[in-house]
Design an enzyme around this catalytic site. Structure first.
Site, short mmCIF file in Angstrom:
data_model
loop_
_atom_site.label_atom_id
_atom_site.label_comp_id
_atom_site.label_asym_id
_atom_site.label_seq_id
_atom_site.Cartn_x
_atom_site.Cartn_y
_atom_site.Cartn_z
N ASP A 224 0.92 -1.22 -0.15
CA ASP A 224 0.13 0.07 0.06
C ASP A 224 0.83 1.43 0.04
O ASP A 224 2.06 1.10 0.01
CB ASP A 224 -1.06 -0.01 1.39
CG ASP A 224 -2.21 0.69 1.00
OD1 ASP A 224 -2.40 1.21 -0.07
OD2 ASP A 224 -2.90 0.53 1.80
N HIS A 376 -9.72 -1.54 -7.70
CA HIS A 376 -9.96 -0.60 -6.62
C HIS A 376 -9.01 0.83 -7.07
O HIS A 376 -9.51 1.75 -6.80
CB HIS A 376 -9.34 -1.15 -5.52
CG HIS A 376 -9.11 -0.22 -4.12
ND1 HIS A 376 -10.21 0.53 -3.86
CD2 HIS A 376 -8.24 0.28 -3.77
CE1 HIS A 376 -9.83 1.34 -2.84
NE2 HIS A 376 -8.59 0.86 -2.57
C1 HEM Z 1 -9.65 -1.74 3.85
C2 HEM Z 1 -9.91 -0.85 2.84
C3 HEM Z 1 -8.94 -0.61 1.88
C4 HEM Z 1 -8.00 -1.47 1.36
C5 HEM Z 1 -7.71 -2.72 1.81
C6 HEM Z 1 -7.30 -0.61 0.40
C7 HEM Z 1 -6.23 -0.95 -0.53
C8 HEM Z 1 -5.50 -0.32 -1.50
C9 HEM Z 1 -4.38 -1.01 -2.05
C10 HEM Z 1 -3.85 -2.24 -1.93
C11 HEM Z 1 -3.91 0.03 -3.07
C12 HEM Z 1 -2.73 -0.08 -3.83
C13 HEM Z 1 -1.63 0.56 -3.53
C14 HEM Z 1 -1.32 2.06 -4.22
O1 HEM Z 1 -1.51 2.17 -5.20
O2 HEM Z 1 -0.86 3.00 -3.29
C15 HEM Z 1 -4.78 1.31 -2.66
C16 HEM Z 1 -4.86 2.25 -3.47
C17 HEM Z 1 -5.57 3.32 -3.36
N1 HEM Z 1 -6.82 3.44 -2.51
FE1 HEM Z 1 -7.37 1.91 -1.25
N2 HEM Z 1 -7.95 0.71 0.20
C18 HEM Z 1 -8.89 0.63 1.37
C19 HEM Z 1 -9.84 1.79 1.31
C20 HEM Z 1 -9.78 2.84 0.62
C21 HEM Z 1 -10.42 4.23 0.76
C22 HEM Z 1 -11.85 3.85 1.79
C23 HEM Z 1 -10.20 4.78 -0.12
C24 HEM Z 1 -10.96 6.09 -0.58
C25 HEM Z 1 -12.50 6.27 -0.60
C26 HEM Z 1 -9.07 4.39 -0.90
C27 HEM Z 1 -8.39 5.06 -1.81
C28 HEM Z 1 -7.41 4.68 -2.60
C29 HEM Z 1 -6.64 5.56 -3.53
C30 HEM Z 1 -7.02 6.87 -3.67
C31 HEM Z 1 -5.56 4.70 -4.07
C32 HEM Z 1 -4.49 5.08 -4.98
C33 HEM Z 1 -4.88 5.01 -6.31
C34 HEM Z 1 -3.91 5.47 -7.47
O3 HEM Z 1 -3.61 6.65 -7.13
O4 HEM Z 1 -3.73 4.56 -8.21
N3 HEM Z 1 -8.72 3.27 -0.24
N4 HEM Z 1 -5.75 0.75 -1.77
#
Ligand code: HEM
Ligand SMILES: *[C@@H]1O[C@H](CO)[C@@H](O)[C@H](O)[C@H]1NC(C)=O
Ligand SMILES: *[C@@H]1O[C@H](CO)[C@@H](O)[C@H](O)[C@H]1NC(C)=O
Length: 518
Positions: A224, A376
């Site tokens: 992450d 996601h």
């Molecule tokens: C338990 C809940 C969540 C898990 C397990 C999770 C997991 C992840 C993972 C594994 C990544 C990829 C790593 C990265 O690109 O930095 C990621 C990216 C991201 N997540 Fe989550 N996330 C969760 C909740 C959320 C929530 C609630 C939001 C916003 C509403 C969110 C927004 C984002 C954003 C903005 C990215 C980066 C996307 C990008 O710039 O490419 N995440 N998340």
């Protein structure tokens, strides 16, 4: 003893006493983690020096609280949610002893200026009101609080909410970060000693980077904190694929913030906190039971591929848009390449970003009754799905996993324990200058919206829920199988359960010193 030698001794003692504040213990290792896959922090001498976008006023990194700009790099972090019992006593300690403890951005940038335990503090709207601060901070979601927003965020009611978050009773939160739990507990004891009965505890959450080679990975196992926006005037050089944005998208009062705020708020940021429980054994079983069947891949690789298609990255962090069928650990560990993709492939003749999901899923091919999915990371940052990257809906993610590793019992039964001490998940933290444009927009308009970005693309398979749907309501997804995008799978459980949260404002340190006075 001769007078002269006595005076030398006294002189030495005086010198030592005078020097004492200078030689207080310095850190020899950082309180932060820095996995290769994540962007590095700027070097202290370079932060704040350059603005790539304009010659606008620079950020005051001695006034901006340390947590806001550093991303998901905490090693251990405790969130201590409190209510204010005695506003007068609290306010006077806030302006004196507490503000002196609060860690600045600059302090965190180099190991030898880091404190033993970093201290940050943020207030909810009801907390500011309790302190007699009635200024309008120009953010209506902050003003109403998160409890009132539960259904807008897609939570199936609030019965799963931690009781402390139900209502507007949380006035503030201390964020304590260090490399050991002992340091954090010592600092909390110190703060409680200073504040005495002027506050009472409502809830606490202990976050920690996962152990060993899982450092930096969230509980489902995926690296992450890789993709973070570059903040103009702070981030030294934006990395390939990083979006460079004016600091005002995150820092109140900075260039690019169009909100109308009291002047004392300049240098602050809105903090959206969510306690998101993760059902890890259930997720693992689901992924295992739905391994894909790409011929040249082993069962294990086909299992990993299914999970990667839900997230948009392999567990290593390598993006499936660049590594569609095989994980690529070298790509994952290279922060100059691991975020350098757009979902478009101009190098592929006739590639159509609106129809081709060979690399990364985004839509269903034929719609029946079901919702479908989009990975996601493609839901939360659509990149070239809009043509050029949009600039208005970005957040700095600064969360940390909480709760213990999966136990043997949970693993072998494929079920999360109901023992509250074994609850695990993500202590989700998002910073932005507008909650409506940042976290809330992402959650409502993208993640939970089955019709974003083309109609029927479906909700986010990890955290998405259509508004007003019941807990564990089945969600059918297609697009996950690269060989057959029409193949449908039914997600029959919410792998992520909202335990609620609150919206906070993380003020500039100068406003703490002035106890948030106008
Ligand atoms: C338990 C809940 C969540 C898990 C397990 C999770 C997991 C992840 C993972 C594994 C990544 C990829 C790593 C990265 O690109 O930095 C990621 C990216 C991201 N997540 Fe989550 N996330 C969760 C909740 C959320 C929530 C609630 C939001 C916003 C509403 C969110 C927004 C984002 C954003 C903005 C990215 C980066 C996307 C990008 O710039 O490419 N995440 N998340
Ligand atoms: C979809 O993209 C892949 C490369 O990612 C390419 O090999 C394939 O030919 C494309 N499909 C169509 C129908 O253009
Ligand atoms: C757990 O799930 C795996 C994968 O589906 C299965 O092989 C195993 O039998 C399950 N164990 C129990 C106790 O249900």
């Amino acid at each position: 003893m001769k007078l002269s030698s006595l005076s030398i001794i006294i002189g030495l003692a005086v010198q030592l006493a005078l020097a004492a504040p200078e030689i207080k213990p310095r850190r020899t290792r950082s309180l932060l983690i820095n996995p290769d896959a994540q962007p590095d922090l700027p070097r202290p001498q370079n932060a704040q020096r350059v603005s790539a976008l304009s010659a606008a006023t620079s950020l005051n990194l001695d006034d901006i609280q340390g947590d806001i700009l550093i991303g998901m790099k905490k090693n251990k972090e405790m969130f201590f949610f409190f209510s204010i019992q005695d506003a007068t006593a609290f306010k006077s300690k806030l302006a004196s002893d507490i503000q002196a403890l609060v860690t600045t951005t600059n302090q965190l940038l180099s190991v030898n200026t880091q404190p033993t335990t970093a201290v940050n503090i943020a207030f909810s709207n009801s907390g500011l009101k309790a302190l007699g601060v009635n200024d309008n901070l120009g953010d209506s979601d902050f003003a109403s609080g998160q409890f009132a927003d539960a259904s807008n965020l897609g939570d199936p009611g609030t019965s799963d909410w931690v009781s402390g978050f139900a209502g507007t009773g949380v006035h503030g939160v201390f964020l304590l970060a260090s490399d050991t739990v002992e340091n954090i507990n010592d600092e909390l004891a110190n703060i409680q000693r200073i504040l005495g009965d002027s506050i009472s505890e409502l809830h606490r959450l202990d976050g920690a980077a996962r152990p060993g080679d899982q450092e930096g990975h969230e509980h489902f196992g995926y690296m992450d904190g890789i993709s973070q926006p570059a903040v103009d005037g702070f981030t030294q050089n934006s990395l390939p694929g990083q979006v460079l944005l004016p600091a005002g998208k995150f820092i109140v009062g900075a260039d690019g913030d169009s909100g109308s705020r009291p002047s004392w708020a300049t240098g602050g940021s809105f903090l959206a906190f969510r306690q998101m429980q993760q059902k890890v054994p259930e997720f693992n079983k689901y992924v295992q039971d739905h391994a894909l069947n790409v011929p040249e891949l082993s069962v294990e690789e086909n299992t990993d591929l299914f999970g990667a298609r839900l997230i948009g990255r392999w567990k290593s962090g390598a993006p499936i848009d660049l590594a569609p069928l095989h994980d690529d650990p070298a790509l994952a560990a290279d922060n100059t390449r691991n975020n350098d993709f757009t979902f478009d492939h101009p190098e592929v003749p006739d590639f159509n970003i609106r129809t081709n999901q060979t690399n990364c899923p985004f839509r269903q091919i034929s719609r029946s009754h079901c919702t479908t999915q989009k990975a996601h990371i493609r839901k939360t940052r659509p990149r070239a799905d809009f043509g050029t990257e949009e600039q208005n809906h970005h957040i700095i993610r600064a969360g940390i996993p909480y709760g213990p590793e999966v136990t043997d019992d949970e693993h072998s039964s494929n079920k999360s324990s109901t023992d509250p001490s074994l609850e695990r998940g993500l202590a989700f933290v998002a910073y932005q200058s507008s909650i409506a444009n940042g976290f809330k927009f992402m959650q409502r308009i993208w993640v939970n919206n089955a019709n974003f970005f083309i109609s029927s693309t479906g909700v986010d398979p990890i955290i998405g829920r259509e508004q007003s749907s019941a807990a564990d309501a089945p969600r059918d997804i297609t697009g996950t199988d690269p060989l057959d995008a029409t193949r449908s799978f039914t997600l029959d459980i919410d792998f992520v359960v909202s335990r609620g949260g609150e919206y906070f404002f993380s003020p500039p340190i100068s406003a703490l010193a002035g106890a948030l006075a106008a």
